[in-house]
Write a protein that holds these residues in place. Structure first.
Motif, PDB file in Angstrom:
ATOM      1  N   ASN A   1       0.852  -1.183   0.000  1.00  0.00           N
ATOM      2  CA  ASN A   1       0.000   0.000   0.000  1.00  0.00           C
ATOM      3  C   ASN A   1       0.892   1.239   0.000  1.00  0.00           C
ATOM      4  O   ASN A   1       1.502   1.590   1.000  1.00  0.00           O
ATOM      5  CB  ASN A   1      -0.910  -0.014   1.227  1.00  0.00           C
ATOM      6  CG  ASN A   1      -1.875   1.160   1.210  1.00  0.00           C
ATOM      7  OD1 ASN A   1      -1.701   2.104   0.444  1.00  0.00           O
ATOM      8  ND2 ASN A   1      -2.882   1.089   2.055  1.00  0.00           N
ATOM      9  N   THR A   2       0.949   1.904  -1.160  1.00  0.00           N
ATOM     10  CA  THR A   2       1.901   3.018  -1.277  1.00  0.00           C
ATOM     11  C   THR A   2       1.514   4.197  -0.392  1.00  0.00           C
ATOM     12  O   THR A   2       2.315   5.076  -0.140  1.00  0.00           O
ATOM     13  CB  THR A   2       1.981   3.501  -2.732  1.00  0.00           C
ATOM     14  OG1 THR A   2       0.647   3.707  -3.196  1.00  0.00           O
ATOM     15  CG2 THR A   2       2.699   2.518  -3.603  1.00  0.00           C
ATOM     16  N   LEU A   3       0.242   4.225   0.062  1.00  0.00           N
ATOM     17  CA  LEU A   3      -0.177   5.355   0.882  1.00  0.00           C
ATOM     18  C   LEU A   3       0.352   5.262   2.299  1.00  0.00           C
ATOM     19  O   LEU A   3       0.472   6.264   2.989  1.00  0.00           O
ATOM     20  CB  LEU A   3      -1.705   5.449   0.918  1.00  0.00           C
ATOM     21  CG  LEU A   3      -2.343   5.968  -0.353  1.00  0.00           C
ATOM     22  CD1 LEU A   3      -3.847   5.895  -0.264  1.00  0.00           C
ATOM     23  CD2 LEU A   3      -1.900   7.380  -0.648  1.00  0.00           C
ATOM     24  N   THR A   4       0.631   4.021   2.738  1.00  0.00           N
ATOM     25  CA  THR A   4       1.043   3.890   4.133  1.00  0.00           C
ATOM     26  C   THR A   4       2.505   3.508   4.281  1.00  0.00           C
ATOM     27  O   THR A   4       3.005   3.441   5.398  1.00  0.00           O
ATOM     28  CB  THR A   4       0.197   2.834   4.859  1.00  0.00           C
ATOM     29  OG1 THR A   4       0.292   1.611   4.131  1.00  0.00           O
ATOM     30  CG2 THR A   4      -1.237   3.264   4.992  1.00  0.00           C
ATOM     31  N   THR A   5       3.209   3.258   3.192  1.00  0.00           N
ATOM     32  CA  THR A   5       4.624   2.936   3.360  1.00  0.00           C
ATOM     33  C   THR A   5       5.371   4.162   3.868  1.00  0.00           C
ATOM     34  O   THR A   5       5.057   5.295   3.520  1.00  0.00           O
ATOM     35  CB  THR A   5       5.277   2.507   2.026  1.00  0.00           C
ATOM     36  OG1 THR A   5       4.814   3.401   1.025  1.00  0.00           O
ATOM     37  CG2 THR A   5       4.981   1.076   1.700  1.00  0.00           C
ATOM     38  N   GLY A   6       6.355   3.869   4.668  1.00  0.00           N
ATOM     39  CA  GLY A   6       7.139   4.974   5.191  1.00  0.00           C
ATOM     40  C   GLY A   6       6.404   5.797   6.220  1.00  0.00           C
ATOM     41  O   GLY A   6       6.838   6.865   6.591  1.00  0.00           O
ATOM     42  N   ARG A   7       5.213   5.351   6.660  1.00  0.00           N
ATOM     43  CA  ARG A   7       4.494   6.055   7.723  1.00  0.00           C
ATOM     44  C   ARG A   7       4.422   5.153   8.947  1.00  0.00           C
ATOM     45  O   ARG A   7       4.354   3.937   8.832  1.00  0.00           O
ATOM     46  CB  ARG A   7       3.051   6.394   7.310  1.00  0.00           C
ATOM     47  CG  ARG A   7       2.928   7.212   6.045  1.00  0.00           C
ATOM     48  CD  ARG A   7       3.423   8.639   6.226  1.00  0.00           C
ATOM     49  NE  ARG A   7       2.919   9.276   7.434  1.00  0.00           N
ATOM     50  CZ  ARG A   7       1.870  10.094   7.450  1.00  0.00           C
ATOM     51  NH1 ARG A   7       1.231  10.369   6.344  1.00  0.00           N
ATOM     52  NH2 ARG A   7       1.484  10.651   8.572  1.00  0.00           N
TER      53      ARG A   7
END
Lengths: 312, 358
Positions: free
Chosen positions: B10-16
């Motif tokens: 899920n690119t929206l939550t990576t790195g978060r």
């Protein structure tokens, strides 16, 4: 035969006149009361200025030598309180206006307002019985390890009844005032500015930095000044917590602390007599003038802001 | 067939950081600090200071969230999280004294919160026993008189400002009412003293009515501000409808405007009473203190609850604890009265406000 229609005027009934006049009288009474405060305080202060200073408490060289440590203590304690209260109040105001979930924000506001509802004498009792013993170990540590800073010069006070303790309690007391005003101002920030910042990819803090703080800056300043005014005039906390002495010192943790004007009045008025009463009233007059100036400036800034924002 | 499918990212939550991360960190920091303090108090003696543990735990959380967010999310997000946690910290810092104060007043005040406290005065009492009846009657009389003075003056001024006032006088009143809200309470007491000492030619004057005057000076601006706000929100259509029926202006105000806003005005007055009922300094100056009952506002010293608390603390006899217990019981009484007034104000606002919706 009348050619021009006479302009119709509402009939002036006697009751109308009486009612309108009584409202004007009530309003003018407030202005008269404020003027009377100044007049009667001045009238009662004059004997203290004319008397031989040796008759004043502590036999100072002049009346101004008597006032100077008190005026210094008043400003110093209020300044310290503001220094501690302002960042915390800004944080709380932002927390309530921009961070807390909307459903609980109102309730959190009430909780902070509860602090404002506590009478000052209760704060004084709490300050001397709970806070002062609690901070004494901290003061000891500060003087032992940071004693080279002039603020913490030893010896340390054994009771915690220092000007720093007073300032902490004062800070707690003015936090709700500053918070309430800042909250109102932050909530007035134009929503479009905030949404524009967020739409450009700003984080919430960057949005606050760019949109909310610049908009609210005059309001923050005047809120701080109103809090300062309250801290300057606060009496009971100083009278109960501080162990006073007549000197000017910046040391925060010692047992010799400058008293404040209000605290000095409360401590000495019940036993004062003769010209001593006049001297205390004269110091009260000075306090009145200081707070009057600070409050007026704060109000002028707030009122000008109202015209800007178009909120009204 | 075991072709390993790559896990859908899920690119929206990576790195978060996950949503629960800050909460878990906060709870974790509190537990860690509490553990440290518990160990310290177990090892080195001394009391377990829960307030300090919570405070330092919150500071630890501020540092931890910044470091973790910096490593996972980058500098900008880390700064954002740091400010978020600092703002929450400010709120917790303000809560600590409130909780500590309420807890202390409750636990210390309940020792003497008994029948005797409310049925006897301090006359001829040295040491244990005695009560605050004289202070309670004094507070009721003085505050009641202050209300009697402040409400007519404040309400009429508010009516003037909303219904009649135009021009420089109205502007001056508005400005000085605002300034008056900032007058230090002790100055109000000094004014009442200076005024009555000069007028009545008594340089050591102490009486209850002077206290009422001093309190009115503090109360009037609050009443004016709140009543003004309430009168302003009465819809103009109501006034115009009344004028159209030929009702004179003063009757319109009395019969239409005030009844519409009476709930708000009553709320404002109650809050104003709650504000001045805890004032100590002016009453200490002009009403003085006494150990006896006094029902006469116009002669002799009169005790009030705040001054009672102060004098019990400041002038203890040989049995200090008895005096302190009475001071705390007085503080508890005072806080209960103020809270009750605040509650009543909210109830009035809720029950009696005009029902606008259909």
């Amino acid at each position: 035969m009348t050619t021009a229609a006479p302009s119709v005027r509402a009939k002036q009934r006697p009751a109308d006149r009486i009612f309108a006049t009584s409202t004007v009288v009530a309003g003018s009474l407030i202005l008269a009361a404020l003027a009377a405060v100044a007049v009667f305080l001045i009238a009662q202060s004059i004997p203290a200025l004319l008397v031989d200073p040796a008759e004043l408490k502590g036999s100072p060289s002049s009346f101004w030598a008597y006032v100077a440590p008190l005026a210094f203590g008043t400003v110093w304690a209020a300044f310290l309180a503001l220094l501690m209260a302002l960042p915390v109040s800004l944080g709380i105001a932002l927390f309530i206006s921009h961070y807390a979930p909307r459903r609980v924000a109102q309730g959190l506001g009430y909780v902070i307002d509860l602090l404002a509802a506590v009478p000052s004498v209760v704060f004084g009792l709490w300050g001397i019985k709970v806070l002062a013993p609690a901070v004494t170990p901290l003061y000891t540590w500060l003087t032992e390890n940071l004693g080279w800073i002039p603020l913490f010069t030893p010896p340390v006070s054994g009771t915690g009844r220092t000007i720093l303790t007073v300032a902490i309690v004062l800070a707690v007391m003015i936090i709700p005032i500053i918070t309430a005003l800042c909250r109102e101002i932050f909530l007035q920030t134009p929503v479009l500015h905030q949404e524009a910042a967020l739409a450009l990819g700003a984080t919430r803090w960057e949005m606050i930095q760019m949109a909310v703080i610049p908009f609210g800056r005059p309001g923050i300043i005047s809120a701080a000044m109103l809090g300062l005014g309250r801290a300057l005039g606060e009496t009971m906390v100083v009278a109960m917590v501080l162990s006073p002495a007549a000197l000017i010192t910046f040391v925060l943790t010692g047992s010799q602390n400058p008293s404040t004007i209000a605290g000095n009045i409360a401590l000495n008025f019940p036993e004062a007599h003769g010209v001593g009463v006049n001297a205390l009233i004269a110091t009260g007059l000075i306090l009145f003038l200081i707070t009057l100036v600070i409050n007026s400036i704060a109000r002028i800034v707030i009122n000008r802001r109202k015209a800007f924002s178009g909120a009204n | 067939m075991t072709a390993t499918q790559p896990a859908i990212v899920n690119t929206l939550t990576t790195g978060r950081l996950p949503k629960w991360a800050p909460w878990a960190l906060l709870a974790g920091s509190w537990v860690v600090m509490s553990a440290v303090f518990a160990l310290m108090s177990a090892g080195g003696g001394g009391d377990f200071n829960i307030a300090l543990a919570i405070f330092l735990g919150t500071v630890l959380f501020d540092v931890a969230i910044f470091v973790i967010a910096y490593l996972v999310e980058g500098a900008r997000q880390a700064k954002n999280r740091l400010v978020t946690s600092l703002v929450a910290t400010a709120f917790i810092i303000a809560l600590l004294p409130l909780i500590s104060l309420i807890f202390t007043v409750l636990s210390e005040g309940l020792h003497r919160f008994d029948l005797q406290f409310f049925t006897s005065s301090m006359r001829n009492v040295v040491g244990e026993g005695g009560g605050a009846l004289h202070a309670i009657t004094g507070t009721l009389l003085i505050t009641g008189m202050a209300t009697l003075i402040s409400v007519p003056v404040g309400l009429l001024t508010a009516i003037y400002l909303v219904e009649y006032g135009r021009g420089p006088l109205a502007r001056a009143i508005t400005f000085f009412v605002d300034v008056m809200t900032g007058i230090p309470s002790i100055v109000a007491g000094l004014f009442a003293f200076a005024f009555f000492a000069l007028v009545l030619q008594d340089p050591g004057i102490r009486f209850g009515f002077g206290g009422s005057v001093a309190l009115s000076l503090l109360m009037i601006p609050v009443v004016v501000r709140s009543s003004e706000e309430m009168l302003k929100i009465v819809p103009n259509e109501l006034r115009e409808a009344s004028y159209a029926l030929g009702v004179p202006k003063w009757l319109t105000i009395l019969k239409v405007v005030i009844p519409t806003s009476i709930a708000g005005i009553a709320t404002g007055v109650t809050l104003a009473i709650a504000r001045v009922i805890g004032e100590t300094a002016p009453l200490l100056i002009i009403s003085g203190f006494t150990a006896s009952m006094n029902y006469d506002l116009f002669s002799d010293r009169m005790m009030t609850i705040p001054v009672f608390v102060y004098t019990q603390y400041a002038n203890p006899g040989s049995d200090v604890q008895a005096y302190l217990d009475r001071a705390w019981a007085g503080a508890l009484t005072l806080i209960l009265i103020v809270m009750a007034l605040n509650l009543i104000a909210r109830l009035i606002a809720r029950i009696f406000s005009p029902k606008l919706g259909r």
